[in-house]
Design a protein around this motif. Structure first.
Motif, PDB file in Angstrom:
ATOM      1  N   THR A   4       0.920  -1.134   0.105  1.00 40.03           N
ATOM      2  CA  THR A   4      -0.094  -0.003  -0.076  1.00 40.03           C
ATOM      3  C   THR A   4       0.830   1.157   0.057  1.00 40.03           C
ATOM      4  O   THR A   4       1.896   1.336   0.459  1.00 40.03           O
ATOM      5  N   ALA A   5       0.383   2.412  -0.610  1.00 33.68           N
ATOM      6  CA  ALA A   5       0.829   3.636  -0.453  1.00 33.68           C
ATOM      7  C   ALA A   5      -0.083   4.575  -0.004  1.00 33.68           C
ATOM      8  O   ALA A   5      -1.303   4.438  -0.402  1.00 33.68           O
ATOM      9  N   LEU A   6       0.180   5.616   0.479  1.00 33.53           N
ATOM     10  CA  LEU A   6      -0.775   6.745   1.041  1.00 33.53           C
ATOM     11  C   LEU A   6      -1.309   7.554   0.294  1.00 33.53           C
ATOM     12  O   LEU A   6      -0.218   8.298  -0.512  1.00 33.53           O
ATOM     13  N   PHE A   7      -2.394   7.872   0.095  1.00 34.51           N
ATOM     14  CA  PHE A   7      -2.915   8.927  -0.745  1.00 34.51           C
ATOM     15  C   PHE A   7      -4.113   9.588   0.111  1.00 34.51           C
ATOM     16  O   PHE A   7      -4.971   8.867   0.495  1.00 34.51           O
ATOM     17  N   LYS A   8      -4.023  10.666   0.530  1.00 34.93           N
ATOM     18  CA  LYS A   8      -5.173  11.545   1.220  1.00 34.93           C
ATOM     19  C   LYS A   8      -5.548  10.757   2.294  1.00 34.93           C
ATOM     20  O   LYS A   8      -6.675  10.534   2.723  1.00 34.93           O
ATOM     21  N   ASN A   9      -4.342  10.137   3.060  1.00 33.52           N
ATOM     22  CA  ASN A   9      -4.777   9.300   4.594  1.00 33.52           C
ATOM     23  C   ASN A   9      -5.448   8.198   4.074  1.00 33.52           C
ATOM     24  O   ASN A   9      -5.819   7.575   5.178  1.00 33.52           O
TER      25      ASN A   9
END
Ligand code: MLT
Length: 267
Positions: A4-9
């Motif tokens: 996973t990568a974070l985007f907008k929390n």
């Protein structure tokens, strides 16, 4: 196992297989990274293949009420930045192609090539916009009926009797899509802008995959768009609908490999 990568929390889930030059796979509406199973298996013997669950699809949660194509593109960028990858080829199926075009618009320096796999650079027609709203009403009351008929419609009508396993496979993925994700994608597709100018401007290779039996994007409209592309490759699938990589995987993968060689030559 997905990373996973974070985007907008929120966590954006993706699979990452193989070694070599990076290729990004973006699934269509009601899909997930899993729909690319055969494509990942094929391409990952020669390339690093990153297949992303776009917002509201697969294991990635929804991010707000509507998922614009720009938001989807930015979620893809978050994954690629997380992986520290700078230049890649994007292969986008249908809605994934709309997101791929948004990516090409927002982050042009990162693209080595773009494949619009049964996808279009035009915005929705007024009639199609109305259809999106009708679909949203239907999903609110009968999600299962909507999902089943939408998935069947992805296949060429004459393939329905031969491709039972493929239909069941696509349906099992579609059924995992949450109501909120479906609605958010429909709103995002309805409101997307035309990006056909990009097709005529860019120097990198663009591949179009076109199904003559496509019930969703008529082949004539896609052929018309192909005319302005400078560096193009067209795969025309006479007997297929909107899911060429499941309906005719052999020829699809052969042509994708040819395209990838062209994109990465001289690098
Ligand atoms: C898709 O397969 O992603 C959708 O059918 C595209 C669309 O509805 O425009």
């Amino acid at each position: 196992m997905l990373t996973t990568a974070l985007f907008k929390n929120e966590k954006i889930f993706f699979s990452d297989r193989g070694k070599g030059r990076p290729v990004v796979l973006l699934h269509g509406f009601l899909g997930s990274h899993k729909i690319w199973k055969l494509t990942i298996e094929n391409l990952s013997s020669s390339y690093r293949v990153i297949a992303i669950d776009l917002p509201g699809h697969g294991q990635t949660a929804s991010i707000g009420y509507a998922h614009s194509m720009d938001l989807m593109a930015k979620s893809v960028k978050a994954v690629m930045d997380f992986l520290k990858l700078k230049k890649y080829v994007i292969i986008g199926h249908s809605m994934g192609g709309y997101a791929g075009l948004a990516f090409a618009d927002l982050f042009p320096d990162h693209i080595k090539g773009l494949c619009l796999y049964h996808s279009s650079a035009y915005a929705d027609s007024e009639e199609k916009k109305k259809e999106r709203l009708r679909a949203i009403r239907l999903i609110k009351t009968s999600k299962n009926i909507y999902t089943k008929s939408t998935v069947k419609n992805l296949f060429a009508t004459k393939n329905l009797k031969y491709l039972k396993d493929e239909i069941a496979f696509a349906l099992s993925i579609a059924r995992q899509t949450q109501k909120q994700g479906i609605i958010a994608a429909l709103l995002g597709m309805r409101d997307r802008q035309s990006r056909d100018l990009i097709l005529g401007l860019v120097e990198y290779p663009i591949m179009l995959v076109i199904g003559e039996q496509d019930n969703i994007l008529p082949y004539e409209v896609l052929l018309e768009q192909s005319q302005i592309i400078k560096n193009k490759q067209i795969l025309y699938l006479e007997h297929d609908g909107h899911l060429g990589f499941l309906e005719s995987p052999k020829v699809s993968h052969k042509e994708l490999r040819k395209f990838l060689r062209k994109c990465f030559q001289n690098t």
